[in-house]
Scaffold this motif. Structure first.
Motif, PDB file in Angstrom:
ATOM      1  N   ILE A  24      21.334 -48.291  -5.315  1.00  0.00           N
ATOM      2  CA  ILE A  24      21.745 -47.804  -6.640  1.00  0.00           C
ATOM      3  C   ILE A  24      22.601 -46.543  -6.492  1.00  0.00           C
ATOM      4  O   ILE A  24      23.638 -46.412  -7.141  1.00  0.00           O
ATOM      5  CB  ILE A  24      20.517 -47.550  -7.554  1.00  0.00           C
ATOM      6  CG1 ILE A  24      19.816 -48.885  -7.854  1.00  0.00           C
ATOM      7  CG2 ILE A  24      20.945 -46.881  -8.872  1.00  0.00           C
ATOM      8  CD1 ILE A  24      18.580 -48.791  -8.713  1.00  0.00           C
ATOM      9  N   THR A  25      22.178 -45.666  -5.602  1.00  0.00           N
ATOM     10  CA  THR A  25      22.980 -44.466  -5.355  1.00  0.00           C
ATOM     11  C   THR A  25      24.375 -44.861  -4.857  1.00  0.00           C
ATOM     12  O   THR A  25      25.381 -44.296  -5.293  1.00  0.00           O
ATOM     13  CB  THR A  25      22.267 -43.552  -4.326  1.00  0.00           C
ATOM     14  OG1 THR A  25      20.948 -43.297  -4.813  1.00  0.00           O
ATOM     15  CG2 THR A  25      23.007 -42.246  -4.143  1.00  0.00           C
ATOM     16  N   HIS A  30      30.175 -45.381  -6.095  1.00  0.00           N
ATOM     17  CA  HIS A  30      31.262 -46.317  -5.770  1.00  0.00           C
ATOM     18  C   HIS A  30      31.524 -46.397  -4.277  1.00  0.00           C
ATOM     19  O   HIS A  30      32.675 -46.427  -3.835  1.00  0.00           O
ATOM     20  CB  HIS A  30      32.558 -45.935  -6.506  1.00  0.00           C
ATOM     21  CG  HIS A  30      32.437 -46.009  -7.992  1.00  0.00           C
ATOM     22  ND1 HIS A  30      32.455 -47.173  -8.687  1.00  0.00           N
ATOM     23  CD2 HIS A  30      32.278 -45.031  -8.913  1.00  0.00           C
ATOM     24  CE1 HIS A  30      32.310 -46.918  -9.976  1.00  0.00           C
ATOM     25  NE2 HIS A  30      32.202 -45.615 -10.135  1.00  0.00           N
ATOM     26  N   GLU A  31      30.452 -46.393  -3.482  1.00  0.00           N
ATOM     27  CA  GLU A  31      30.631 -46.525  -2.033  1.00  0.00           C
ATOM     28  C   GLU A  31      30.982 -47.974  -1.717  1.00  0.00           C
ATOM     29  O   GLU A  31      30.432 -48.891  -2.318  1.00  0.00           O
ATOM     30  CB  GLU A  31      29.326 -46.138  -1.301  1.00  0.00           C
ATOM     31  CG  GLU A  31      29.050 -44.643  -1.343  1.00  0.00           C
ATOM     32  CD  GLU A  31      27.616 -44.313  -0.981  1.00  0.00           C
ATOM     33  OE1 GLU A  31      26.991 -45.092  -0.239  1.00  0.00           O
ATOM     34  OE2 GLU A  31      27.102 -43.278  -1.461  1.00  0.00           O
ATOM     35  N   PRO A  32      31.893 -48.168  -0.760  1.00  0.00           N
ATOM     36  CA  PRO A  32      32.317 -49.541  -0.440  1.00  0.00           C
ATOM     37  C   PRO A  32      31.152 -50.428   0.014  1.00  0.00           C
ATOM     38  O   PRO A  32      31.169 -51.630  -0.225  1.00  0.00           O
ATOM     39  CB  PRO A  32      33.323 -49.360   0.699  1.00  0.00           C
ATOM     40  CG  PRO A  32      33.573 -47.911   0.831  1.00  0.00           C
ATOM     41  CD  PRO A  32      32.592 -47.147   0.018  1.00  0.00           C
ATOM     42  N   ARG A 127      29.870 -50.558 -16.165  1.00  0.00           N
ATOM     43  CA  ARG A 127      30.061 -51.342 -14.950  1.00  0.00           C
ATOM     44  C   ARG A 127      28.962 -51.018 -13.933  1.00  0.00           C
ATOM     45  O   ARG A 127      28.397 -51.903 -13.308  1.00  0.00           O
ATOM     46  CB  ARG A 127      31.437 -51.012 -14.381  1.00  0.00           C
ATOM     47  CG  ARG A 127      31.849 -51.874 -13.229  1.00  0.00           C
ATOM     48  CD  ARG A 127      33.248 -51.490 -12.795  1.00  0.00           C
ATOM     49  NE  ARG A 127      33.311 -51.358 -11.365  1.00  0.00           N
ATOM     50  CZ  ARG A 127      33.964 -50.403 -10.726  1.00  0.00           C
ATOM     51  NH1 ARG A 127      34.576 -49.461 -11.400  1.00  0.00           N
ATOM     52  NH2 ARG A 127      34.004 -50.383  -9.434  1.00  0.00           N
ATOM     53  N   THR A 128      28.674 -49.721 -13.803  1.00  0.00           N
ATOM     54  CA  THR A 128      27.605 -49.305 -12.897  1.00  0.00           C
ATOM     55  C   THR A 128      26.279 -49.925 -13.311  1.00  0.00           C
ATOM     56  O   THR A 128      25.533 -50.456 -12.488  1.00  0.00           O
ATOM     57  CB  THR A 128      27.482 -47.762 -12.910  1.00  0.00           C
ATOM     58  OG1 THR A 128      28.773 -47.227 -12.662  1.00  0.00           O
ATOM     59  CG2 THR A 128      26.519 -47.266 -11.869  1.00  0.00           C
ATOM     60  N   THR A 129      25.998 -49.872 -14.605  1.00  0.00           N
ATOM     61  CA  THR A 129      24.744 -50.432 -15.109  1.00  0.00           C
ATOM     62  C   THR A 129      24.685 -51.933 -14.834  1.00  0.00           C
ATOM     63  O   THR A 129      23.639 -52.459 -14.438  1.00  0.00           O
ATOM     64  CB  THR A 129      24.620 -50.167 -16.623  1.00  0.00           C
ATOM     65  OG1 THR A 129      24.866 -48.785 -16.862  1.00  0.00           O
ATOM     66  CG2 THR A 129      23.243 -50.509 -17.139  1.00  0.00           C
ATOM     67  N   ALA A 133      21.873 -53.804 -12.622  1.00  0.00           N
ATOM     68  CA  ALA A 133      21.092 -54.924 -13.158  1.00  0.00           C
ATOM     69  C   ALA A 133      21.141 -56.119 -12.204  1.00  0.00           C
ATOM     70  O   ALA A 133      20.117 -56.767 -11.953  1.00  0.00           O
ATOM     71  CB  ALA A 133      21.600 -55.313 -14.544  1.00  0.00           C
ATOM     72  N   LEU A 134      22.303 -56.391 -11.631  1.00  0.00           N
ATOM     73  CA  LEU A 134      22.428 -57.488 -10.662  1.00  0.00           C
ATOM     74  C   LEU A 134      21.545 -57.239  -9.446  1.00  0.00           C
ATOM     75  O   LEU A 134      20.882 -58.138  -8.930  1.00  0.00           O
ATOM     76  CB  LEU A 134      23.885 -57.626 -10.191  1.00  0.00           C
ATOM     77  CG  LEU A 134      24.850 -58.389 -11.091  1.00  0.00           C
ATOM     78  CD1 LEU A 134      26.241 -58.377 -10.478  1.00  0.00           C
ATOM     79  CD2 LEU A 134      24.392 -59.833 -11.294  1.00  0.00           C
TER      80      LEU A 134
END
Ligand SMILES: Nc1nc2c(ncn2[C@@H]2O[C@H](COP(=O)(O)OP(=O)(O)OP(=O)(O)O)[C@@H](O)[C@H]2O)c(=O)[nH]1
Ligand SMILES: [Mg+2]
Length: 318
Positions: A24-25, A30-32, A127-129, A133-134
Motif C-alpha cells: 500500500i505504501t 507510485h513506486e514502480p 486511483r490510489t484507492t 482495493a485490488l
C-alpha cells in the motif's frame, strides 16, 4: 517479473499483513514495484464486494464501518477497511480516533485496516484507492469497506469504484436535506440516517424520503433509507440486510457486467491519462515548464493547440 515481486505477491495472496502494508505504501508513493505486484495479482482479483461509505464529517461513518465489519467477521468473511481522508495531508486527529475505535479488531487477523491521508504528488487519490482495493481483493478480503468524507470530486470518484455506496446522514446540525449536495444524493444506493437517537429524526426522514421519491429509479432500484444508532449497534442488522438486498438486485449477470465494463472503461481512461502525464513529466515538463507554456498561451504568443502538439511530440506522440 522479478523474483522479489513474485515473492511479494505470494505473501500478499497469503494475507501477510506486513507485505500488504508495504504494498500500500508503494502504491501511495507510485513506486514502480507497486505496478509490478499489482500486475501479478490482478488475476486473483474480482472476488471482493466493495462498499463505499461517505457522508459529511462526524455523521458516524467510522462507527458504522466498525459495526458492519463486526457483522461480516461473524460470518467469517475476511474484511478490509480503507479510511480515506483527503482533507488532511497527514494522519489527522479524526483518523487517529478511528484507529482507536477500531482497536476492538486489533487482534483479529481476518481484518485489515488502513487509513490513507496523503495525496500522491501526481494526484489521483481515487486511483490510489482503486489500486489498494485490488490489492486487498487479491489478499483474500471478501468485503472491502471504503470510508471517505463526502465533500469534493475526489470523494465522489472514490465511491464510484464501489459496488454499493452508503450515504450517511444525521439529523440536525445543519445537515438539512436541502443542504445536501446533489452530487452526494445521486451516488447513494442506500441512505443511512444515523444518530436516529437524536431529536428531529422523524422530520429529517420525511424530508429525505420525499426528496428521494423525486429521483428516478436506477435499474429498478429505489434507494431506501435505513435508520441506525451506530453507537448502540441499532439498525445495523437492517443496514446489512439492505446491502444484501442491493447486492442481490444487481447479481444478474447482464447489468453487473455492464457496470463492470463501464467502471473499467473509466479506470483505463484514468490510467492512460496518468501514464501520459507521467511520461510528459519525465520529459522535463513539470509544473514550472507547464506554467511557462501557459504564460505564452495567455500572452497569445502561442496557440494552445500547437502547444499541446509540441508537448505530445516530446514524448514521441504526434
Ligand atoms: N448520538 C449518537 N452519536 C453517534 C452515533 N454514531 C456515532 N456517534 C458519535 O459521533 C461521533 C463521530 O462518529 P464517527 O464514527 O467518528 O463519525 P465519522 O463520520 O467517521 O467522522 P469523520 O471521519 O471525522 O468524518 C463520535 O463521537 C461517535 O461516538 C449515533 O448513532 N448516535
Ligand atoms: Mg471517520
Amino acid at each position: 517479473m522479478t523474483a522479489t515481486a513474485n515473492n511479494w505477491a505470494d505473501k500478499i495472496r497469503a494475507g501477510d499483513v506486513r507485505a500488504i502494508s508495504r504494498a500500500i505504501t508503494a502504491i501511495e508513493n507510485h513506486e514502480p514495484e507497486a505496478e509490478e505486484v499489482l500486475r501479478l495479482l490482478f488475476p486473483d482479483t474480482g472476488q471482493a464486494y466493495l462498499i463505499g461509505v461517505t457522508g459529511s464529517p462526524g455523521t458516524g461513518k467510522s462507527t458504522l464501518v466498525d459495526r458492519l465489519a463486526s457483522r461480516y467477521r461473524k460470518q467469517q468473511l475476511p474484511v478490509g477497511i480503507v479510511a480515506v481522508d483527503p482533507s488532511s495531508p497527514f494522519s489527522g486527529g479524526a483518523i487517529l480516533g478511528d484507529r482507536i475505535r477500531m482497536q476492538g479488531h486489533a487482534t483479529d487477523s481476518g481484518i485489515f485496516i488502513r487509513s490513507m491521508a496523503t495525496r500522491g504528488f501526481l494526484g489521483g487519490l481515487a486511483r490510489t484507492t482503486a489500486d489498494v482495493a485490488l490489492l486487498l481483493d487479491a489478499a483474500g478480503k471478501r468485503v472491502i469497506l471504503v470510508e471517505t468524507v463526502g465533500v469534493g470530486q475526489d470523494e465522489v470518484d472514490i465511491v464510484k469504484l464501489a459496488d454499493c455506496t452508503l450515504v450517511v446522514l444525521m439529523p440536525g446540525s445543519g445537515d438539512e436535506v436541502q443542504a445536501i449536495k446533489a452530487g452526494i444524493m445521486e451516488i447513494g444506493d442506500i441512505f443511512v440516517l444515523n444518530k436516529a437517537d437524536r431529536e428531529g429524526t422523524d422530520r429529517f426522514e420525511q424530508q429525505l424520503t420525499a426528496m428521494l421519491a423525486l429521483a428516478p429509479e436506477r435499474d429498478g432500484w429505489r434507494p431506501p433509507v435505513v435508520r441506525t444508532v451506530a453507537t448502540e449497534d441499532k439498525g445495523t442488522q437492517q443496514l446489512a440486510a439492505a446491502i444484501e438486498k442491493f447486492r442481490g438486485h444487481f447479481a444478474a449477470a447482464a447489468p453487473r457486467n455492464a457496470k463492470n465494463v463501464e467502471r473499467w472503461k473509466q479506470r483505463l481512461l484514468e490510467l492512460l491519462q496518468a501514464r501520459l502525464m507521467e511520461r510528459v513529466a519525465g520529459e522535463g515538463l513539470g509544473e514550472a515548464a507547464l506554467v511557462a507554456v501557459a504564460n505564452e498561451v495567455a500572452e497569445r504568443k502561442k496557440d494552445p493547440y500547437s502547444a499541446v502538439s509540441e508537448i505530445l511530440a516530446r514524448v514521441g506522440l504526434k
